[in-house]
Write a protein that holds these residues in place. Structure first.
Motif, short mmCIF file in Angstrom:
data_model
loop_
_atom_site.label_atom_id
_atom_site.label_comp_id
_atom_site.label_asym_id
_atom_site.label_seq_id
_atom_site.Cartn_x
_atom_site.Cartn_y
_atom_site.Cartn_z
N TRP A 61 0.84 -1.21 0.00
CA TRP A 61 0.00 0.00 0.00
C TRP A 61 0.87 1.26 0.00
O TRP A 61 0.57 2.24 -0.68
CB TRP A 61 -0.92 0.02 1.22
CG TRP A 61 -1.89 -1.12 1.27
CD1 TRP A 61 -2.33 -1.88 0.22
CD2 TRP A 61 -2.53 -1.64 2.43
NE1 TRP A 61 -3.21 -2.84 0.66
CE2 TRP A 61 -3.35 -2.70 2.02
CE3 TRP A 61 -2.49 -1.31 3.78
CZ2 TRP A 61 -4.13 -3.43 2.91
CZ3 TRP A 61 -3.26 -2.03 4.67
CH2 TRP A 61 -4.07 -3.08 4.24
N ARG A 62 1.98 1.21 0.75
CA ARG A 62 2.88 2.37 0.81
C ARG A 62 3.49 2.63 -0.57
O ARG A 62 3.53 3.77 -1.03
CB ARG A 62 3.98 2.11 1.83
CG ARG A 62 4.98 3.26 1.92
CD ARG A 62 6.10 2.96 2.87
NE ARG A 62 5.60 3.06 4.24
CZ ARG A 62 6.30 2.68 5.30
NH1 ARG A 62 7.49 2.15 5.16
NH2 ARG A 62 5.81 2.81 6.50
N ARG A 63 3.94 1.56 -1.24
CA ARG A 63 4.51 1.73 -2.60
C ARG A 63 3.48 2.31 -3.55
O ARG A 63 3.79 3.21 -4.34
CB ARG A 63 5.02 0.38 -3.15
CG ARG A 63 6.37 -0.03 -2.62
CD ARG A 63 6.94 -1.21 -3.40
NE ARG A 63 6.04 -2.36 -3.46
CZ ARG A 63 5.98 -3.34 -2.57
NH1 ARG A 63 6.79 -3.33 -1.52
NH2 ARG A 63 5.14 -4.34 -2.70
N ALA A 64 2.26 1.80 -3.51
CA ALA A 64 1.20 2.30 -4.39
C ALA A 64 0.95 3.78 -4.12
O ALA A 64 0.80 4.58 -5.05
CB ALA A 64 -0.08 1.50 -4.20
N TRP A 65 0.93 4.16 -2.86
CA TRP A 65 0.67 5.55 -2.49
C TRP A 65 1.81 6.45 -2.97
O TRP A 65 1.59 7.52 -3.53
CB TRP A 65 0.52 5.64 -0.97
CG TRP A 65 0.20 7.00 -0.47
CD1 TRP A 65 1.06 7.91 0.06
CD2 TRP A 65 -1.08 7.64 -0.49
NE1 TRP A 65 0.41 9.06 0.39
CE2 TRP A 65 -0.92 8.92 0.06
CE3 TRP A 65 -2.35 7.25 -0.90
CZ2 TRP A 65 -1.96 9.81 0.21
CZ3 TRP A 65 -3.39 8.14 -0.74
CH2 TRP A 65 -3.20 9.39 -0.20
N GLN A 66 3.07 5.98 -2.79
CA GLN A 66 4.22 6.78 -3.19
C GLN A 66 4.32 6.91 -4.70
O GLN A 66 4.83 7.90 -5.21
CB GLN A 66 5.51 6.15 -2.63
CG GLN A 66 5.64 6.31 -1.14
CD GLN A 66 6.77 5.51 -0.54
OE1 GLN A 66 7.30 4.58 -1.16
NE2 GLN A 66 7.14 5.85 0.69
N ASN A 67 3.81 5.92 -5.43
CA ASN A 67 3.82 5.98 -6.90
C ASN A 67 2.63 6.76 -7.44
O ASN A 67 2.40 6.78 -8.65
CB ASN A 67 3.81 4.56 -7.49
CG ASN A 67 5.09 3.82 -7.21
OD1 ASN A 67 6.13 4.44 -6.98
ND2 ASN A 67 5.03 2.51 -7.21
N GLY A 68 1.88 7.38 -6.55
CA GLY A 68 0.75 8.19 -6.98
C GLY A 68 -0.47 7.39 -7.37
O GLY A 68 -1.35 7.88 -8.07
N GLU A 69 -0.52 6.16 -6.92
CA GLU A 69 -1.65 5.30 -7.26
C GLU A 69 -2.67 5.27 -6.11
O GLU A 69 -2.97 4.24 -5.53
CB GLU A 69 -1.16 3.88 -7.54
CG GLU A 69 -0.18 3.81 -8.70
CD GLU A 69 0.47 2.44 -8.80
OE1 GLU A 69 -0.01 1.48 -8.17
OE2 GLU A 69 1.47 2.34 -9.53
N ALA A 70 -3.20 6.45 -5.81
CA ALA A 70 -4.18 6.55 -4.71
C ALA A 70 -5.40 5.67 -4.99
O ALA A 70 -6.03 5.15 -4.06
CB ALA A 70 -4.60 7.99 -4.51
N GLU A 71 -5.71 5.48 -6.25
CA GLU A 71 -6.87 4.64 -6.61
C GLU A 71 -6.66 3.19 -6.19
O GLU A 71 -7.62 2.46 -5.99
CB GLU A 71 -7.16 4.71 -8.12
CG GLU A 71 -7.85 5.98 -8.54
CD GLU A 71 -9.19 6.18 -7.84
OE1 GLU A 71 -10.02 5.25 -7.81
OE2 GLU A 71 -9.40 7.28 -7.29
N ALA A 72 -5.40 2.78 -6.04
CA ALA A 72 -5.12 1.40 -5.63
C ALA A 72 -5.60 1.15 -4.21
O ALA A 72 -5.81 0.00 -3.82
CB ALA A 72 -3.62 1.12 -5.74
#
Length: 150
Positions: free
Chosen positions: A36-47
């Motif tokens: 979840w942290r990686r997704a958030w840092q990559n700008g993938e808030a939709e994830a």
């Protein structure tokens, strides 16, 4: 609930908490927190957002299911059936009348046991001639005598 858990985990990440600590606080595996942290840092808030369940949509929406529930609660005889017992075929007919959607026997079963939360109930079969007082007398007087062997 799951979406709120993921968002809370990311908020805790931004506060500097470790993945292991967040995992314990939120009640998930640490690897999930790292993902979840990686997704958030990559700008993938939709994830982190809730996704609709995969697969085909149910044939009946929630309003139709409640219409069917109300119709079934009237009883089988209210729908013109001679006996007051429900069968899958009878329920299927009521579903079609109430919601306008034909269902297979398997779909009717899933509707009853899944979405309505009902279970299989079978009527007890007892003879019309059954004499309860005589049965009670026999159990109280005859059975002990037979059991003693006299």
């Amino acid at each position: 609930m799951a979406e709120a858990c993921r968002v809370r985990a990311v908020e805790l990440c931004e506060q500097g908490c470790s993945s292991a600590d967040i995992a314990r606080m939120v009640g998930v595996h640490a690897e999930s927190v790292r993902r979840w942290r990686r997704a958030w840092q990559n700008g993938e808030a939709e994830a982190l957002r809730r996704r609709p369940a995969p697969g085909r949509r149910p044939k009946l929406d929630d309003v139709q299911v409640e219409q069917v529930r109300a119709a079934l609660e009237w009883g089988a005889q209210a729908h013109g059936f001679e006996a007051g017992l429900w069968t899958l075929e009878r329920v299927g007919l009521v579903v079609e009348r109430a919601a306008g959607v034909p269902l297979s026997r398997a779909s009717v079963w899933r509707l009853l046991t899944g979405r309505l939360g009902w279970s299989l109930q079978r009527p007890e079969r007892r003879a019309v001639e059954r004499d309860e007082p005589e049965i009670a007398r026999w159990i109280a007087h005859e059975w002990p005598r037979i059991k003693r062997g006299r």
